[in-house]
Design a protein around this motif. Structure first.
Motif, PDB file in Angstrom:
ATOM      1  N   PHE A 293       5.974   8.411 -15.347  1.00  0.00           N
ATOM      2  CA  PHE A 293       5.402   8.107 -14.289  1.00  0.00           C
ATOM      3  C   PHE A 293       4.932   6.618 -14.602  1.00  0.00           C
ATOM      4  O   PHE A 293       3.142   6.933 -15.211  1.00  0.00           O
ATOM      5  N   GLY A 294       4.841   5.513 -14.305  1.00  0.00           N
ATOM      6  CA  GLY A 294       4.468   4.837 -15.727  1.00  0.00           C
ATOM      7  C   GLY A 294       3.045   3.500 -15.293  1.00  0.00           C
ATOM      8  O   GLY A 294       2.351   4.736 -13.344  1.00  0.00           O
ATOM      9  N   ASP A 295       2.214   3.293 -15.392  1.00  0.00           N
ATOM     10  CA  ASP A 295       0.689   2.615 -15.152  1.00  0.00           C
ATOM     11  C   ASP A 295       1.007   1.854 -13.779  1.00  0.00           C
ATOM     12  O   ASP A 295       0.266   2.199 -12.970  1.00  0.00           O
ATOM     13  N   ASN A 296       1.867   1.282 -13.894  1.00  0.00           N
ATOM     14  CA  ASN A 296       2.094   0.208 -13.473  1.00  0.00           C
ATOM     15  C   ASN A 296       2.931   0.899 -11.345  1.00  0.00           C
ATOM     16  O   ASN A 296       1.981   0.576 -10.644  1.00  0.00           O
ATOM     17  N   ALA A 297       2.872   2.259 -12.011  1.00  0.00           N
ATOM     18  CA  ALA A 297       3.506   2.845 -10.558  1.00  0.00           C
ATOM     19  C   ALA A 297       2.499   3.639  -9.921  1.00  0.00           C
ATOM     20  O   ALA A 297       2.078   3.793  -8.790  1.00  0.00           O
ATOM     21  N   ARG A 298       1.707   3.803 -10.797  1.00  0.00           N
ATOM     22  CA  ARG A 298      -0.181   4.836 -10.501  1.00  0.00           C
ATOM     23  C   ARG A 298      -0.699   4.392 -10.041  1.00  0.00           C
ATOM     24  O   ARG A 298      -1.059   4.285  -8.690  1.00  0.00           O
ATOM     25  N   ALA A 299      -0.901   2.659 -10.669  1.00  0.00           N
ATOM     26  CA  ALA A 299      -1.334   1.473  -9.243  1.00  0.00           C
ATOM     27  C   ALA A 299      -1.510   1.523  -8.171  1.00  0.00           C
ATOM     28  O   ALA A 299      -2.372   0.874  -7.415  1.00  0.00           O
ATOM     29  N   LEU A 300       0.119   1.075  -7.866  1.00  0.00           N
ATOM     30  CA  LEU A 300       0.338   1.202  -6.265  1.00  0.00           C
ATOM     31  C   LEU A 300      -0.199   2.389  -5.706  1.00  0.00           C
ATOM     32  O   LEU A 300      -0.394   2.150  -4.697  1.00  0.00           O
ATOM     33  N   LEU A 301      -0.029   3.635  -6.184  1.00  0.00           N
ATOM     34  CA  LEU A 301       0.166   4.492  -5.572  1.00  0.00           C
ATOM     35  C   LEU A 301      -1.705   4.696  -5.497  1.00  0.00           C
ATOM     36  O   LEU A 301      -1.613   5.710  -4.105  1.00  0.00           O
ATOM     37  N   SER A 302      -2.038   4.692  -5.840  1.00  0.00           N
ATOM     38  CA  SER A 302      -3.589   3.962  -5.701  1.00  0.00           C
ATOM     39  C   SER A 302      -3.988   2.368  -5.409  1.00  0.00           C
ATOM     40  O   SER A 302      -5.357   2.687  -4.857  1.00  0.00           O
ATOM     41  N   ASP A 303      -3.244   2.010  -5.082  1.00  0.00           N
ATOM     42  CA  ASP A 303      -4.202   0.917  -4.639  1.00  0.00           C
ATOM     43  C   ASP A 303      -4.450   0.830  -2.905  1.00  0.00           C
ATOM     44  O   ASP A 303      -3.890   1.308  -1.837  1.00  0.00           O
ATOM     45  N   PRO A 304      -5.614   0.021  -2.503  1.00  0.00           N
ATOM     46  CA  PRO A 304      -6.171   0.078  -0.970  1.00  0.00           C
ATOM     47  C   PRO A 304      -5.759  -0.270  -0.262  1.00  0.00           C
ATOM     48  O   PRO A 304      -5.413  -1.987  -0.475  1.00  0.00           O
ATOM     49  N   GLN A 305      -5.184   0.185   0.545  1.00  0.00           N
ATOM     50  CA  GLN A 305      -4.067  -0.770   1.610  1.00  0.00           C
ATOM     51  C   GLN A 305      -5.320  -0.781   3.207  1.00  0.00           C
ATOM     52  O   GLN A 305      -5.708  -0.292   3.493  1.00  0.00           O
ATOM     53  N   THR A 306      -5.497  -2.511   2.612  1.00  0.00           N
ATOM     54  CA  THR A 306      -6.871  -2.549   3.994  1.00  0.00           C
ATOM     55  C   THR A 306      -5.465  -2.594   5.703  1.00  0.00           C
ATOM     56  O   THR A 306      -4.354  -3.490   5.532  1.00  0.00           O
ATOM     57  N   SER A 307      -5.638  -2.198   6.411  1.00  0.00           N
ATOM     58  CA  SER A 307      -4.452  -2.020   7.423  1.00  0.00           C
ATOM     59  C   SER A 307      -3.187  -1.366   7.350  1.00  0.00           C
ATOM     60  O   SER A 307      -2.776  -2.324   7.720  1.00  0.00           O
ATOM     61  N   GLY A 308      -3.348  -0.715   6.276  1.00  0.00           N
ATOM     62  CA  GLY A 308      -2.775   0.354   6.058  1.00  0.00           C
ATOM     63  C   GLY A 308      -1.412   1.176   7.452  1.00  0.00           C
ATOM     64  O   GLY A 308      -1.777   1.181   8.990  1.00  0.00           O
ATOM     65  N   GLY A 309      -0.753   1.553   6.692  1.00  0.00           N
ATOM     66  CA  GLY A 309       0.379   2.173   8.286  1.00  0.00           C
ATOM     67  C   GLY A 309       0.108   3.758   8.644  1.00  0.00           C
ATOM     68  O   GLY A 309      -0.901   4.238   7.279  1.00  0.00           O
TER      69      GLY A 309
END
Length: 352
Positions: A293-309
């Protein structure tokens, strides 16, 4: 004739933007530690104990008041869009409890010597437009002269206490459904660097201004056990709150998680927020990643979602009703992303 200098970009006036402004969850838990010792009256159905989306106060046997506040610095440069995004995000916490919003109060901080009255008014107009869409008035608020632009709402709603949905009531065997795709933090980072094209910006605005209206419909489905909205702590952080509150592991199929178009390319180009790294540092001990599980995927997993679902935990037999509720309100990308595992003494999120 003296020419007026152009106003600076809104995002240039802020050290962070949107839900990426949130204090990292590890730091926040330390700050709130003393508050947990305060007395809790029986009317307070939901407080800070489960890191839920809003406070809930029982009014009577059939009504409870849901109260929340959310505000942040600009995530986009267009003042009208900034107001719309901030208002949508604030009202989302009411929907995430299953409640129906009834009114809002504006929270406004603006550098009045830097931004024109017209620009500030556009921010307020954007917020008001979303409140009209939600069917609620802005009934008051508070304004200050601030170094950085800040806008948001106090949002209030009503719900029957019997229908209240917390983030802490997921049950073993539940399916996990995510209402919106990931990637807003990545897009906001690209926008700040001038690397987000017009199509990407349009997709970002579309997803961040889509009200989480399925919330009350979902709360009325008997098989829906828990809800939260995925915002500043990213999918990993908010899923971990659900896991710890419910006392169960959450298993997430990463290949099933919806993401905004073009996100992988933007991450590969280095467009990630600092909040993503802070988030991961705060809760990495509670998230198990698969090998490779690469760094890029990890960055999306913890990506702050403004007005997320909305993240919904529901019994398998309720899935068709859950999907129908999302579809009725225009959430075509809602997807099953995993399931709730058994109860455990050390709940965690397992990515597979």
């Amino acid at each position: 004739m003296t020419q007026t200098a152009p106003e600076p970009r809104l995002t240039s006036l802020a050290h962070g933007g949107g839900c990426g402004c949130k204090i990292a969850p590890g730091v926040l838990s330390g700050l709130l530690r003393g508050s947990a010792a305060l007395p809790v009256p029986p009317e307070l159905l939901v407080g800070i104990e489960t890191s839920d989306d809003a406070a809930v106060w029982r009014l009577n046997d059939t009504q409870a008041l849901v109260a929340t506040t959310d505000f942040f610095m600009p995530v986009v440069d267009d003042p009208y869009d900034f107001g719309r995004i901030a208002a949508t995000n604030a009202i989302s916490d009411v929907y995430a409890m299953g409640a129906t919003p009834i009114l809002a109060l504006a929270v406004v901080g603006m550098p009045i010597n830097v931004l024109s009255p017209e620009t500030i008014a556009r921010v307020l107009d954007g917020g008001a437009s979303i409140c009209r869409e939600a069917g609620i008035p802005i009934a008051g608020g508070h304004t200050i002269d601030s170094v950085e632009p800040i806008y948001g709402l106090v949002a209030l709603g009503l719900i029957d206490p019997a229908l209240l949905k917390r983030n802490a009531d997921a049950q073993p065997g539940d399916l996990l459904v995510l209402g919106k795709p990931l990637g807003v933090g990545v897009m906001s980072a690209a926008l700040k660097k001038g690397a987000l094209d017009a199509d990407g910006y349009a997709r970002m605005i579309e997803v961040t201004t889509l009200l989480n209206r399925p919330g009350p419909d979902l709360a009325a489905i008997p098989g829906v056990h828990a809800m939260t909205d995925v915002t500043g702590f990213g999918l990993g952080g908010h899923a971990l709150e659900m896991a710890r509150g419910s006392g169960c592991d959450l298993s997430i199929d990463w290949s099933a998680v919806p993401r905004l178009p073009g996100i992988d390319a933007l991450i590969a180009a280095g467009h990630m927020t600092g909040a993503s790294s802070r988030n991961w540092a705060s809760y990495s001990d509670g998230v198990a990643l698969p090998q490779g599980f690469g760094d890029n995927a990890r960055a999306l997993l913890s990506d702050p979602q403004t007005s997320g679902g909305l993240l919904v935990a529901c019994a398998p037999q309720a899935l068709d009703q859950v999907r129908a509720a999302f579809a009725r309100h225009g959430f075509g990308s809602a997807a099953v992303i995993g399931e709730v595992g058994p109860q455990t003494a050390a709940p965690r999120v397992v990515i597979r």
